[in-house]
Design an enzyme around this catalytic site. Structure first.
Site, mmCIF file in Angstrom:
data_model
loop_
_atom_site.group_PDB
_atom_site.id
_atom_site.type_symbol
_atom_site.label_atom_id
_atom_site.label_comp_id
_atom_site.label_asym_id
_atom_site.label_seq_id
_atom_site.Cartn_x
_atom_site.Cartn_y
_atom_site.Cartn_z
ATOM 1 N N LYS A 149 0.831 -1.211 0.000
ATOM 2 C CA LYS A 149 0.000 0.000 0.000
ATOM 3 C C LYS A 149 0.865 1.261 0.000
ATOM 4 O O LYS A 149 0.659 2.155 -0.798
ATOM 5 C CB LYS A 149 -0.932 -0.022 1.223
ATOM 6 C CG LYS A 149 -1.998 -1.114 1.115
ATOM 7 C CD LYS A 149 -2.930 -1.126 2.291
ATOM 8 C CE LYS A 149 -2.307 -1.692 3.542
ATOM 9 N NZ LYS A 149 -1.927 -3.104 3.478
ATOM 10 N N ASP A 169 9.493 -6.980 -5.097
ATOM 11 C CA ASP A 169 8.484 -7.517 -4.182
ATOM 12 C C ASP A 169 8.097 -8.890 -4.711
ATOM 13 O O ASP A 169 7.359 -8.997 -5.690
ATOM 14 C CB ASP A 169 7.257 -6.580 -4.127
ATOM 15 C CG ASP A 169 6.267 -6.990 -3.028
ATOM 16 O OD1 ASP A 169 6.140 -8.202 -2.762
ATOM 17 O OD2 ASP A 169 5.614 -6.095 -2.463
ATOM 18 N N ARG A 230 10.332 -0.367 8.846
ATOM 19 C CA ARG A 230 10.598 -0.929 10.168
ATOM 20 C C ARG A 230 12.086 -0.943 10.467
ATOM 21 O O ARG A 230 12.893 -1.293 9.585
ATOM 22 C CB ARG A 230 10.105 -2.382 10.245
ATOM 23 C CG ARG A 230 8.641 -2.487 10.659
ATOM 24 C CD ARG A 230 8.444 -1.962 12.077
ATOM 25 N NE ARG A 230 7.050 -1.810 12.460
ATOM 26 C CZ ARG A 230 6.322 -0.703 12.289
ATOM 27 N NH1 ARG A 230 6.829 0.377 11.721
ATOM 28 N NH2 ARG A 230 5.079 -0.656 12.714
ATOM 29 N N ASP A 254 13.432 6.747 9.607
ATOM 30 C CA ASP A 254 12.362 7.115 10.542
ATOM 31 C C ASP A 254 12.207 6.046 11.623
ATOM 32 O O ASP A 254 11.606 6.301 12.665
ATOM 33 C CB ASP A 254 11.041 7.240 9.762
ATOM 34 C CG ASP A 254 9.867 7.657 10.637
ATOM 35 O OD1 ASP A 254 10.039 8.617 11.425
ATOM 36 O OD2 ASP A 254 8.794 7.042 10.538
ATOM 37 N N GLU A 259 13.858 1.317 19.602
ATOM 38 C CA GLU A 259 13.282 2.666 19.738
ATOM 39 C C GLU A 259 12.936 2.911 21.187
ATOM 40 O O GLU A 259 12.387 2.004 21.829
ATOM 41 C CB GLU A 259 12.041 2.789 18.850
ATOM 42 C CG GLU A 259 12.426 2.713 17.368
ATOM 43 C CD GLU A 259 11.227 2.833 16.416
ATOM 44 O OE1 GLU A 259 10.113 3.114 16.873
ATOM 45 O OE2 GLU A 259 11.433 2.644 15.215
ATOM 46 N N HIS A 279 10.343 8.055 14.384
ATOM 47 C CA HIS A 279 9.170 7.236 14.009
ATOM 48 C C HIS A 279 7.931 8.135 13.833
ATOM 49 O O HIS A 279 6.934 7.986 14.543
ATOM 50 C CB HIS A 279 8.909 6.146 15.057
ATOM 51 C CG HIS A 279 8.133 4.984 14.492
ATOM 52 N ND1 HIS A 279 8.314 3.697 14.921
ATOM 53 C CD2 HIS A 279 7.159 4.904 13.539
ATOM 54 C CE1 HIS A 279 7.498 2.890 14.264
ATOM 55 N NE2 HIS A 279 6.787 3.603 13.417
ATOM 56 N N LEU A 280 8.051 9.029 12.859
ATOM 57 C CA LEU A 280 6.974 10.003 12.629
ATOM 58 C C LEU A 280 6.112 9.686 11.416
ATOM 59 O O LEU A 280 5.235 10.474 11.053
ATOM 60 C CB LEU A 280 7.581 11.401 12.422
ATOM 61 C CG LEU A 280 8.273 12.056 13.618
ATOM 62 C CD1 LEU A 280 8.775 13.448 13.232
ATOM 63 C CD2 LEU A 280 7.305 12.156 14.796
ATOM 64 N N ALA A 282 3.600 7.966 10.699
ATOM 65 C CA ALA A 282 2.137 8.004 10.803
ATOM 66 C C ALA A 282 1.653 9.246 11.533
ATOM 67 O O ALA A 282 0.453 9.388 11.778
ATOM 68 C CB ALA A 282 1.656 6.762 11.545
HETATM 69 N N1 LIG Z 1 7.036 4.726 9.857
HETATM 70 C C1 LIG Z 1 5.788 4.586 10.190
HETATM 71 O O1 LIG Z 1 5.280 5.276 11.049
HETATM 72 C C2 LIG Z 1 4.954 3.584 9.487
HETATM 73 C C3 LIG Z 1 5.492 2.402 9.065
HETATM 74 N N2 LIG Z 1 4.719 1.466 8.439
HETATM 75 C C4 LIG Z 1 5.361 0.242 7.998
HETATM 76 O O2 LIG Z 1 5.503 0.275 6.593
HETATM 77 C C5 LIG Z 1 5.569 -1.054 6.088
HETATM 78 C C6 LIG Z 1 4.731 -1.207 4.853
HETATM 79 O O3 LIG Z 1 3.372 -0.986 5.154
HETATM 80 P P1 LIG Z 1 2.210 -1.231 4.069
HETATM 81 O O4 LIG Z 1 2.622 -0.740 2.762
HETATM 82 O O5 LIG Z 1 0.963 -0.733 4.682
HETATM 83 O O6 LIG Z 1 2.177 -2.808 4.072
HETATM 84 P P2 LIG Z 1 1.695 -3.774 2.901
HETATM 85 O O7 LIG Z 1 1.448 -5.085 3.534
HETATM 86 O O8 LIG Z 1 0.624 -3.140 2.102
HETATM 87 O O9 LIG Z 1 2.997 -3.892 1.977
HETATM 88 C C7 LIG Z 1 4.152 -4.594 2.325
HETATM 89 C C8 LIG Z 1 4.717 -5.177 1.047
HETATM 90 O O10 LIG Z 1 5.962 -5.790 1.375
HETATM 91 C C9 LIG Z 1 6.065 -6.952 0.562
HETATM 92 N N3 LIG Z 1 7.043 -7.859 1.123
HETATM 93 C C10 LIG Z 1 6.893 -8.716 2.161
HETATM 94 N N4 LIG Z 1 8.044 -9.399 2.371
HETATM 95 C C11 LIG Z 1 8.930 -8.950 1.440
HETATM 96 C C12 LIG Z 1 10.279 -9.275 1.128
HETATM 97 N N5 LIG Z 1 10.936 -10.197 1.815
HETATM 98 N N6 LIG Z 1 10.875 -8.621 0.115
HETATM 99 C C13 LIG Z 1 10.196 -7.683 -0.600
HETATM 100 N N7 LIG Z 1 8.902 -7.355 -0.382
HETATM 101 C C14 LIG Z 1 8.289 -7.976 0.641
HETATM 102 C C15 LIG Z 1 4.659 -7.503 0.538
HETATM 103 O O11 LIG Z 1 4.456 -8.360 -0.571
HETATM 104 C C16 LIG Z 1 3.820 -6.249 0.433
HETATM 105 O O12 LIG Z 1 3.522 -5.936 -0.911
HETATM 106 C C17 LIG Z 1 5.154 -1.945 7.247
HETATM 107 O O13 LIG Z 1 6.324 -2.484 7.831
HETATM 108 C C18 LIG Z 1 4.525 -0.998 8.232
HETATM 109 O O14 LIG Z 1 4.629 -1.433 9.547
HETATM 110 C C19 LIG Z 1 3.409 1.701 8.177
HETATM 111 C C20 LIG Z 1 2.815 2.874 8.562
HETATM 112 C C21 LIG Z 1 3.543 3.896 9.289
HETATM 113 O O1 LIG Z 2 1.805 4.460 15.660
HETATM 114 C C1 LIG Z 2 2.711 5.027 15.060
HETATM 115 O O2 LIG Z 2 2.940 6.215 15.172
HETATM 116 C C2 LIG Z 2 3.582 4.214 14.133
HETATM 117 C C3 LIG Z 2 2.854 3.697 12.971
HETATM 118 C C4 LIG Z 2 3.505 2.520 12.390
HETATM 119 O O3 LIG Z 2 4.671 2.309 12.484
HETATM 120 C C5 LIG Z 2 2.656 1.547 11.713
HETATM 121 O O4 LIG Z 2 1.474 1.824 11.527
HETATM 122 O O5 LIG Z 2 3.176 0.484 11.361
#
Ligand SMILES: NC(=O)C1=CN([C@@H]2O[C@H](COP(=O)(O)OP(=O)(O)OC[C@H]3O[C@@H](n4cnc5c(N)ncnc54)[C@H](O)[C@@H]3O)[C@@H](O)[C@H]2O)C=CC1
Ligand SMILES: O=C(O)CCC(=O)C(=O)O
Length: 527
Positions: A149, A169, A230, A254, A259, A279-280, A282
């Site tokens: 996503k 991916d 992550r 980030d 953390e 970790h900003l 979101a």
């Molecule tokens: N920094 C923050 O505050 C935030 C961090 N995140 C993190 O961002 C990451 C992605 O989130 P979304 O896009 O929502 O998840 P998602 O599930 O939509 O996408 C993750 C993608 O990674 C792929 N994937 C899984 N294992 C893999 C591998 N070994 N090699 C390559 N691709 C692989 C999957 O096929 C999927 O398409 C998650 O780890 C989530 O926790 C999400 C929101 C906020």
């Molecule tokens: O809650 C937060 O601020 C972090 C969000 C995040 O890392 C996630 O949704 O995976």
């Protein structure tokens, strides 16, 4: 009233939703031992990324029904431990997608144009325009690792800025990558050809330290790395060395393996080569409202006994299919409970046959509901939609699922057959008018009865007088019959009798029923 503990900072809109059904305690920054101490009081726990929900906390949570993660990643929750304990874990899969994608883009541009350092310089009273000559992203190659996503949204925006897109991916089809306008390549090629690499993958066994010294040695020395996914997917010590040695030009992070980031982390010492945020990803007003509503609504629903729409440890039930499936889940649970009680002893094998329109639905959820019903006699309230499959597996129950879309007398019907230590029994059921459950066969004898709390089933020879004898016997024990039905295949052959009773069968009455001439078997069932 149920109690909800909110242990990370959540937007007030989420708290307001929880307050509709529960007493809500907001206690941020609790030490783990304090959380273990107080968690037995709570029915639900709502968190963001700050709280680590460990096995110890989960095991202490004797009343916990749901853990809600206001965000995407649930790597701070011991999901297998929660599943074993029958606790639903829910998240908000899309509430912060845009926020995280925009943060990754902001990091890429900040890194390219030295914005954090330039800002610091001006604020310290200087006017230095020579030290901050940046690079453009236009026509550069962006390698996206994880085209889910967030990765997809980054791709769309980067394309609009004139970037060329590569993606790695292994779980995404070429067709999907084409739609987004990305060339799907292997990781090695992406690493070697990209000017920017942005990570959007979950932290898993496979992705842990995926970015390490070996990968950094293959990157262009002018390349820049962005991680808003992550911590832990990058080996931070290797990255610090690679940046120091000029194996890549910069990094923007980030998220971190630990953390808050350690005060003495070498990453803090890399000057303008690195941009760090706490970790900003979101942390936008919009995302915080989205995730708070999304998760609080699910906690509210689960506390009201309704299913959650994005549980990570139970079969996915999307809102559009849920409405249609809900009565079928109730049917499956009732039939599972019934066939389990008819089977009596240990069940080794459950055949689940979905017929008519049910054949085209989310069979995983229906099977789980049937298993929940089947195990409820032994496990009572300990079994739920979360742990029913695990509990069945641990008991060695093999499940075979078949589908038959051919039309039946009902729009959709479900047939369950349980084989075990005391033989085999089968039941079929359907919905009348979309909601009302009917049991339509028992051991292949056709009947049509609604399930009731107390029931008596007999298998007997179809002969005159037998119904009367059972009726008198129940009467002599002061048991009132609410309704009675007989099902048979041939006249004066074998038959089943189904009685709905107003009262439970008193001790000893079943043995008396078994003595009646012509009765082959009798079973009491409490649903
Ligand atoms: N920094 C923050 O505050 C935030 C961090 N995140 C993190 O961002 C990451 C992605 O989130 P979304 O896009 O929502 O998840 P998602 O599930 O939509 O996408 C993750 C993608 O990674 C792929 N994937 C899984 N294992 C893999 C591998 N070994 N090699 C390559 N691709 C692989 C999957 O096929 C999927 O398409 C998650 O780890 C989530 O926790 C999400 C929101 C906020
Ligand atoms: O809650 C937060 O601020 C972090 C969000 C995040 O890392 C996630 O949704 O995976």
């Amino acid at each position: 009233m149920p109690k909800v503990l909110v242990s990370d900072s959540i937007d007030q809109v989420g708290i307001d939703i929880l307050c509709q059904v529960a007493q809500v305690d907001v206690r941020i920054g609790l030490p783990p031992e304090e959380l273990v101490r107080i968690i037995p009081e709570y029915d639900a726990l709502m968190i963001r990324s700050g709280t680590r929900v460990t096995q110890e906390i989960i095991e202490a949570g004797d009343n916990l029904k749901i853990i809600g993660r206001a965000g995407v990643g649930v790597d701070n929750v011991d999901v297998p431990a929660a599943t074993r304990k029958g606790i639903v874990v829910v998240n908000s899969p899309e509430g912060n997608t845009i926020a995280a994608a925009e943060h990754a883009l902001a990091m890429m541009l900040s890194l390219s144009r030295y914005i954090p350092d330039a800002n610091q310089s001006v604020k310290s009273g200087k006017w230095d325009r020579k030290s901050f000559i940046g690079v453009e992203v236009y026509k550069k190659t962006l390698g996206i690792v994880g085209l889910g996503k967030i990765g997809s949204h980054v791709a769309t925006a980067a394309k609009a800025m004139g970037m060329k897109l590569l993606a790695y991916d292994p779980f995404i089809s070429q067709e999907r990558a084409d739609q987004i306008g990305c060339r799907l390549v292997d990781l090695d090629l992406l690493i070697r050809e990209s000017d920017y690499i942005t990570l959007h993958i979950p932290k898993t066994k496979e992705t842990y330290h995926l970015f390490n010294a070996d990968i950094f040695s293959k990157m262009k020395p002018t390349a820049r790395l962005i991680n808003c996914a992550r911590g832990g997917v990058i080996n931070e010590a290797d990255l610090a060395v690679a940046l120091t040695n000029g194996q890549l030009a910069g990094a923007a992070l980030d998220v971190f393996e630990n953390e808050p980031l350690e005060a003495d982390s070498p990453l803090r010492e890399l000057g303008s080569k690195i941009v760090l945020t706490p970790h900003l990803g979101a942390s936008t007003e919009e995302a915080q409202v989205n995730v708070a509503i999304d998760v609080a609504e699910q906690i509210r629903d689960v506390l009201l006994g309704l299913p959650a729409r994005s549980a990570v440890n139970i079969p996915g039930l999307y809102p559009d299919v849920l409405e249609k499936l809900k009565p079928y889940l109730q049917l499956a649970e009732t039939l599972g409970n019934l066939v389990g009680q008819l089977a009596g002893g240990r069940v080794d094998f459950l055949d689940v046959r979905l017929q008519g329109e049910l054949a085209g639905t989310n069979s995983q959820a229906v099977v789980v509901a049937a298993l929940k019903g089947l195990l409820s006699k032994a496990l009572r309230e300990r079994v739920n939609y979360v742990n029913a499959s695990i509990e069945a597996k641990e008991r060695g129950i093999r499940v075979i699922e078949t589908r038959d879309a051919a039309l039946t007398d009902y729009t959709g019907s479900l047939h369950l057959e349980a084989k075990g230590s005391l033989g085999s029994h089968s039941v079929t059921g359907a919905l009348l008018g979309d909601q009302e459950i009917r049991i339509t066969s028992v051991d292949d004898f056709p009947i049509n009865v609604p399930p009731t709390r107390f029931m008596l089933f007999t298998l007997h020879r179809d002969m005159p007088g037998i119904i009367g004898k059972i009726g008198s016997l129940l009467g002599s024990f002061n048991v009132n019959i609410a309704s009675m039905q007989v099902g048979r295949k041939i006249v004066r052959g074998e038959a089943v009798m189904v009685l709905s009773l107003d009262d439970p069968l008193p001790e000893g009455l079943l043995a008396e029923i078994m003595k009646v001439s012509g009765i082959r078997d009798a079973y009491t069932v409490t649903l």
